[in-house]
Design a protein around this motif. Sequence first.
Motif, PDB file in Angstrom:
ATOM      1  N   GLY A  57       0.811  -1.210   0.000  1.00 54.74           N
ATOM      2  CA  GLY A  57       0.000   0.000   0.000  1.00 54.74           C
ATOM      3  C   GLY A  57       0.841   1.256   0.000  1.00 54.74           C
ATOM      4  O   GLY A  57       0.521   2.239  -0.682  1.00 54.74           O
ATOM      5  N   ALA A  58       1.929   1.243   0.769  1.00 54.25           N
ATOM      6  CA  ALA A  58       2.793   2.416   0.840  1.00 54.25           C
ATOM      7  C   ALA A  58       3.547   2.651  -0.469  1.00 54.25           C
ATOM      8  O   ALA A  58       3.771   3.799  -0.867  1.00 54.25           O
ATOM      9  N   LEU A  59       3.913   1.563  -1.161  1.00 57.17           N
ATOM     10  CA  LEU A  59       4.731   1.689  -2.373  1.00 57.17           C
ATOM     11  C   LEU A  59       3.930   1.707  -3.666  1.00 57.17           C
ATOM     12  O   LEU A  59       4.370   2.298  -4.652  1.00 57.17           O
ATOM     13  N   ALA A  60       2.767   1.047  -3.667  1.00 53.49           N
ATOM     14  CA  ALA A  60       2.023   0.899  -4.925  1.00 53.49           C
ATOM     15  C   ALA A  60       0.604   1.447  -4.876  1.00 53.49           C
ATOM     16  O   ALA A  60      -0.068   1.479  -5.914  1.00 53.49           O
ATOM     17  N   GLY A  61       0.098   1.823  -3.709  1.00 55.36           N
ATOM     18  CA  GLY A  61      -1.235   2.420  -3.637  1.00 55.36           C
ATOM     19  C   GLY A  61      -2.323   1.434  -3.236  1.00 55.36           C
ATOM     20  O   GLY A  61      -2.126   0.211  -3.238  1.00 55.36           O
ATOM     21  N   SER A  62      -3.499   1.973  -2.908  1.00 54.23           N
ATOM     22  CA  SER A  62      -4.599   1.157  -2.386  1.00 54.23           C
ATOM     23  C   SER A  62      -5.190   0.215  -3.431  1.00 54.23           C
ATOM     24  O   SER A  62      -5.682  -0.859  -3.093  1.00 54.23           O
ATOM     25  N   SER A  63      -5.152   0.577  -4.708  1.00 51.56           N
ATOM     26  CA  SER A  63      -5.700  -0.316  -5.739  1.00 51.56           C
ATOM     27  C   SER A  63      -4.908  -1.614  -5.815  1.00 51.56           C
ATOM     28  O   SER A  63      -5.481  -2.701  -5.941  1.00 51.56           O
ATOM     29  N   ALA A  64      -3.586  -1.506  -5.730  1.00 50.78           N
ATOM     30  CA  ALA A  64      -2.743  -2.706  -5.747  1.00 50.78           C
ATOM     31  C   ALA A  64      -3.044  -3.582  -4.535  1.00 50.78           C
ATOM     32  O   ALA A  64      -3.087  -4.819  -4.635  1.00 50.78           O
ATOM     33  N   VAL A  65      -3.277  -2.946  -3.376  1.00 54.02           N
ATOM     34  CA  VAL A  65      -3.611  -3.705  -2.170  1.00 54.02           C
ATOM     35  C   VAL A  65      -4.963  -4.394  -2.328  1.00 54.02           C
ATOM     36  O   VAL A  65      -5.152  -5.531  -1.879  1.00 54.02           O
ATOM     37  N   GLY A  66      -5.902  -3.714  -2.981  1.00 56.65           N
ATOM     38  CA  GLY A  66      -7.217  -4.311  -3.200  1.00 56.65           C
ATOM     39  C   GLY A  66      -7.140  -5.590  -4.017  1.00 56.65           C
ATOM     40  O   GLY A  66      -7.772  -6.595  -3.691  1.00 56.65           O
ATOM     41  N   VAL A  67      -6.351  -5.569  -5.086  1.00 61.45           N
ATOM     42  CA  VAL A  67      -6.187  -6.755  -5.935  1.00 61.45           C
ATOM     43  C   VAL A  67      -5.444  -7.856  -5.183  1.00 61.45           C
ATOM     44  O   VAL A  67      -5.849  -9.021  -5.192  1.00 61.45           O
ATOM     45  N   TYR A  68      -4.357  -7.481  -4.533  1.00 58.64           N
ATOM     46  CA  TYR A  68      -3.556  -8.451  -3.788  1.00 58.64           C
ATOM     47  C   TYR A  68      -4.385  -9.066  -2.661  1.00 58.64           C
ATOM     48  O   TYR A  68      -4.321 -10.283  -2.411  1.00 58.64           O
ATOM     49  N   GLY A  69      -5.168  -8.229  -1.978  1.00 61.16           N
ATOM     50  CA  GLY A  69      -6.003  -8.725  -0.890  1.00 61.16           C
ATOM     51  C   GLY A  69      -7.031  -9.733  -1.367  1.00 61.16           C
ATOM     52  O   GLY A  69      -7.362 -10.686  -0.648  1.00 61.16           O
TER      53      GLY A  69
END
Length: 406
Positions: A222-234
Amino acid sequence: MLWTGVLAASASLFAVLTARWLGTADRGVVVVFLTTSSFLMLIGSLGMGTGGRVLVNQDPPLGIDTYLRHSRNLSIAHLVTSATLGLGVLALSGGLPEIWAGALFVAYAALLLWCYLMRELLHGCGHHRMAVVSDVVPAVVQTALVGLIYATGNLTLRITMIVLVVGVACQTVFLLVQVHRLPREEVTADWGLRGVLDFSLPAMFASLGQAFVIRGDRLILGALAGSSAVGVYGAAATLTEILWIVPGAVAQVAFRRASISSSVTDGRRVRRLTLVLTAALGLALVGIAPWAIDLLLGPAYASAKPLIAVLVLASIPMASYQLDAGVLNGLGRLKQVSTATVASSAVLIVLCLALVPRWGAMGAAWGSVVAYTLLAAACKIHLRRIHRSWVVAEATEAGVPTARGE
């Protein structure tokens, strides 16, 4: 096991529905919100959840009313921790879109800590089924409310976070009833809060390290790639974490058995069967996951598909760790687990910082594979050393020569 399945289904459905209906960015905010609160929960407990489970099985045991009093004091103090450290981490990781999210986070974090301590008490007293049911309550409530609100066309990120708080509040009420029903021992040990924390503190580092190994990839991503990347990874992680349910449930039983019998070798056959079952379910998940992502989440989450196979691979060492850590914690060997989790956390941080900038979510996934493997290997080595030392001690007492001539 039935309630564990219900928990998995409810939690997974909540994750899928919010991912589909909120979109990748807002779902990423929810993931960071939940991840940060989990970390803060373990810091705020100061290890008493795990340490208390051991102490309530000692002779004489830690009194339940004493445990409840200490839990209340820790939960109140946690309001300060969540309002300072918690909000800072939330902001850095992209989980604080507006000030209202901070207010909801503080309330959620304090209730979550109290529920965690009560759930661990139920496990420590052998009420494993009710402890699992207590986690089912918020999952079912939150999933039902999200579905009903979406049907009215009013589901937003703010409403979703309010639903999270409502769910954990319902869990609080349920646990109050269950804990009130626990029988009280007539003779108990006089453990003050400082004494309990002195015993339990290594467990805090173990639990925090474990949580970071499991969830830290999301915060760094989230800190390096943003919340959208976290959403997909999650989304990918949620699907693969279904594989952790069976070993997690077995580990709860192994913890209590080890704390009572002080045996390292009990349950070896069950351990092997659990690992085989986890691997078999993982292969099945790799086969159906791409279809499930298309059907349940849609094209916005297509990049989660290649992550599934990597995270399924990571589930095997994670299952091994869950089983062995349960035994180590039950034996009171909290420092060994703490050492393993802290070392694995450091490895995860280094790998994510090195891999995420170039490879994104895939870099975080491979970092998790390496960290989980290190974690599992360290706990297995600790258990083997303990078993070997006991065999040598028993042989020495019996006057039997050992391989080392002792």
